[in-house]
Design a protein around this motif. Structure first.
Motif, PDB file in Angstrom:
ATOM      1  N   GLU A  69       0.811  -1.216   0.000  1.00  0.00           N
ATOM      2  CA  GLU A  69       0.000   0.000   0.000  1.00  0.00           C
ATOM      3  C   GLU A  69       0.843   1.263   0.000  1.00  0.00           C
ATOM      4  N   SER A  70       2.069   1.179   0.512  1.00  0.00           N
ATOM      5  CA  SER A  70       2.894   2.382   0.603  1.00  0.00           C
ATOM      6  C   SER A  70       3.786   2.599  -0.623  1.00  0.00           C
ATOM      7  N   VAL A  71       3.823   1.649  -1.537  1.00  0.00           N
ATOM      8  CA  VAL A  71       4.660   1.775  -2.730  1.00  0.00           C
ATOM      9  C   VAL A  71       3.957   2.685  -3.737  1.00  0.00           C
ATOM     10  N   ALA A  72       4.722   3.609  -4.311  1.00  0.00           N
ATOM     11  CA  ALA A  72       4.161   4.526  -5.306  1.00  0.00           C
ATOM     12  C   ALA A  72       4.091   3.819  -6.656  1.00  0.00           C
ATOM     13  N   THR A  73       2.937   3.255  -6.957  1.00  0.00           N
ATOM     14  CA  THR A  73       2.736   2.558  -8.221  1.00  0.00           C
ATOM     15  C   THR A  73       1.275   2.679  -8.630  1.00  0.00           C
ATOM     16  N   TYR A  74       0.980   2.210  -9.814  1.00  0.00           N
ATOM     17  CA  TYR A  74      -0.394   2.249 -10.306  1.00  0.00           C
ATOM     18  C   TYR A  74      -1.268   1.261  -9.538  1.00  0.00           C
ATOM     19  N   PRO A  75      -2.551   1.590  -9.355  1.00  0.00           N
ATOM     20  CA  PRO A  75      -3.466   0.641  -8.697  1.00  0.00           C
ATOM     21  C   PRO A  75      -3.592  -0.666  -9.478  1.00  0.00           C
ATOM     22  N   THR A  76      -3.387  -0.618 -10.795  1.00  0.00           N
ATOM     23  CA  THR A  76      -3.474  -1.841 -11.609  1.00  0.00           C
ATOM     24  C   THR A  76      -2.331  -2.799 -11.328  1.00  0.00           C
ATOM     25  N   ILE A  77      -1.291  -2.313 -10.682  1.00  0.00           N
ATOM     26  CA  ILE A  77      -0.194  -3.194 -10.251  1.00  0.00           C
ATOM     27  C   ILE A  77      -0.394  -3.586  -8.795  1.00  0.00           C
ATOM     28  N   ARG A  78      -0.814  -2.647  -7.977  1.00  0.00           N
ATOM     29  CA  ARG A  78      -0.995  -2.884  -6.546  1.00  0.00           C
ATOM     30  C   ARG A  78      -2.083  -3.932  -6.288  1.00  0.00           C
ATOM     31  N   LEU A  79      -3.190  -3.844  -7.001  1.00  0.00           N
ATOM     32  CA  LEU A  79      -4.310  -4.768  -6.762  1.00  0.00           C
ATOM     33  C   LEU A  79      -3.942  -6.226  -7.050  1.00  0.00           C
ATOM     34  N   PRO A  80      -3.319  -6.538  -8.194  1.00  0.00           N
ATOM     35  CA  PRO A  80      -2.920  -7.943  -8.408  1.00  0.00           C
ATOM     36  C   PRO A  80      -1.895  -8.436  -7.383  1.00  0.00           C
ATOM     37  N   LEU A  81      -0.998  -7.553  -6.952  1.00  0.00           N
ATOM     38  CA  LEU A  81      -0.037  -7.966  -5.924  1.00  0.00           C
ATOM     39  C   LEU A  81      -0.742  -8.344  -4.629  1.00  0.00           C
ATOM     40  N   ARG A  82      -1.741  -7.554  -4.256  1.00  0.00           N
ATOM     41  CA  ARG A  82      -2.516  -7.891  -3.049  1.00  0.00           C
ATOM     42  C   ARG A  82      -3.268  -9.200  -3.220  1.00  0.00           C
ATOM     43  N   MET A  83      -3.827  -9.395  -4.411  1.00  0.00           N
ATOM     44  CA  MET A  83      -4.569 -10.633  -4.688  1.00  0.00           C
ATOM     45  C   MET A  83      -3.650 -11.849  -4.582  1.00  0.00           C
ATOM     46  N   ILE A  84      -2.442 -11.732  -5.134  1.00  0.00           N
ATOM     47  CA  ILE A  84      -1.472 -12.826  -5.034  1.00  0.00           C
ATOM     48  C   ILE A  84      -1.123 -13.079  -3.576  1.00  0.00           C
ATOM     49  N   LEU A  85      -0.917 -12.022  -2.819  1.00  0.00           N
ATOM     50  CA  LEU A  85      -0.564 -12.162  -1.406  1.00  0.00           C
ATOM     51  C   LEU A  85      -1.684 -12.831  -0.605  1.00  0.00           C
ATOM     52  N   LEU A  86      -2.928 -12.465  -0.898  1.00  0.00           N
ATOM     53  CA  LEU A  86      -4.057 -13.021  -0.142  1.00  0.00           C
ATOM     54  C   LEU A  86      -4.409 -14.450  -0.545  1.00  0.00           C
ATOM     55  N   THR A  87      -4.217 -14.786  -1.806  1.00  0.00           N
ATOM     56  CA  THR A  87      -4.603 -16.121  -2.282  1.00  0.00           C
ATOM     57  C   THR A  87      -3.421 -17.066  -2.430  1.00  0.00           C
ATOM     58  N   LEU A  88      -2.202 -16.497  -2.499  1.00  0.00           N
ATOM     59  CA  LEU A  88      -0.971 -17.268  -2.689  1.00  0.00           C
ATOM     60  C   LEU A  88      -0.983 -18.104  -3.968  1.00  0.00           C
ATOM     61  N   VAL A  89      -1.612 -17.570  -5.019  1.00  0.00           N
ATOM     62  CA  VAL A  89      -1.582 -18.235  -6.318  1.00  0.00           C
ATOM     63  C   VAL A  89      -0.354 -17.776  -7.081  1.00  0.00           C
ATOM     64  N   ARG A  90       0.023 -18.537  -8.088  1.00  0.00           N
ATOM     65  CA  ARG A  90       1.121 -18.119  -8.954  1.00  0.00           C
ATOM     66  C   ARG A  90       0.653 -16.974  -9.839  1.00  0.00           C
ATOM     67  N   LYS A  91       1.623 -16.176 -10.301  1.00  0.00           N
ATOM     68  CA  LYS A  91       1.281 -15.040 -11.158  1.00  0.00           C
ATOM     69  C   LYS A  91       0.522 -15.513 -12.399  1.00  0.00           C
ATOM     70  N   SER A  92       0.982 -16.598 -13.010  1.00  0.00           N
ATOM     71  CA  SER A  92       0.324 -17.098 -14.223  1.00  0.00           C
ATOM     72  C   SER A  92      -1.111 -17.557 -13.927  1.00  0.00           C
ATOM     73  N   GLU A  93      -1.329 -18.118 -12.744  1.00  0.00           N
ATOM     74  CA  GLU A  93      -2.691 -18.536 -12.389  1.00  0.00           C
ATOM     75  C   GLU A  93      -3.609 -17.334 -12.239  1.00  0.00           C
ATOM     76  N   LEU A  94      -3.095 -16.254 -11.685  1.00  0.00           N
ATOM     77  CA  LEU A  94      -3.900 -15.062 -11.541  1.00  0.00           C
ATOM     78  C   LEU A  94      -4.184 -14.421 -12.899  1.00  0.00           C
ATOM     79  N   VAL A  95      -3.184 -14.374 -13.751  1.00  0.00           N
ATOM     80  CA  VAL A  95      -3.353 -13.771 -15.080  1.00  0.00           C
ATOM     81  C   VAL A  95      -4.375 -14.539 -15.908  1.00  0.00           C
ATOM     82  N   GLU A  96      -4.368 -15.859 -15.794  1.00  0.00           N
ATOM     83  CA  GLU A  96      -5.263 -16.687 -16.595  1.00  0.00           C
ATOM     84  C   GLU A  96      -6.615 -16.936 -15.942  1.00  0.00           C
ATOM     85  N   ALA A  97      -6.827 -16.397 -14.756  1.00  0.00           N
ATOM     86  CA  ALA A  97      -8.097 -16.613 -14.063  1.00  0.00           C
ATOM     87  C   ALA A  97      -9.242 -15.878 -14.778  1.00  0.00           C
ATOM     88  N   THR A  98     -10.419 -16.463 -14.690  1.00  0.00           N
ATOM     89  CA  THR A  98     -11.597 -15.823 -15.301  1.00  0.00           C
ATOM     90  C   THR A  98     -12.464 -15.224 -14.224  1.00  0.00           C
TER      91      THR A  98
END
Length: 99
Positions: A70-99
């Motif tokens: 939350e404290s990193v200066a970046t776009y919300p489109t980057i911050r949100l997927p990072l949080r999702m990965i942290l909360l679900t512990l899925v691989r990046k590719s699994e998150l990208v390919e999720a529907t």
């Protein structure tokens, strides 16, 4: 070649080298070359074996990382997927390919 790579401390890369050599020879054979594939008889386990990972992320580490995201200066489109990965512990590719 695989032993040289393994000797320098990169066993996973040595297995990748074996896979690439195997594919190059398979391509050559497919296109009419009459050669033996030296990587066919060499199993990945003969190059390196890997112990399963037993490390788990603690709730404290998750909490601290979440606050840092939350404290990193970046776009919300980057911050949100990072949080999702942290909360679900899925691989990046699994998150990208999720529907």
């Amino acid at each position: 070649m695989c032993n040289k790579v393994k000797a320098r401390g990169a066993p996973a890369t040595a297995v990748h080298v074996r896979d690439i050599v195997k594919q190059v020879y398979a391509f050559a054979i497919l296109h009419g070359e009459k050669v033996d594939n030296p990587a066919t008889d060499m199993g990945a386990a003969s190059i390196a074996t890997f112990a399963p990972k037993e490390r788990a992320v603690s709730p404290l580490e998750i909490r601290l990382t979440s606050r840092q995201i939350e404290s990193v200066a970046t776009y919300p489109t980057i911050r949100l997927p990072l949080r999702m990965i942290l909360l679900t512990l899925v691989r990046k590719s699994e998150l990208v390919e999720a529907t």
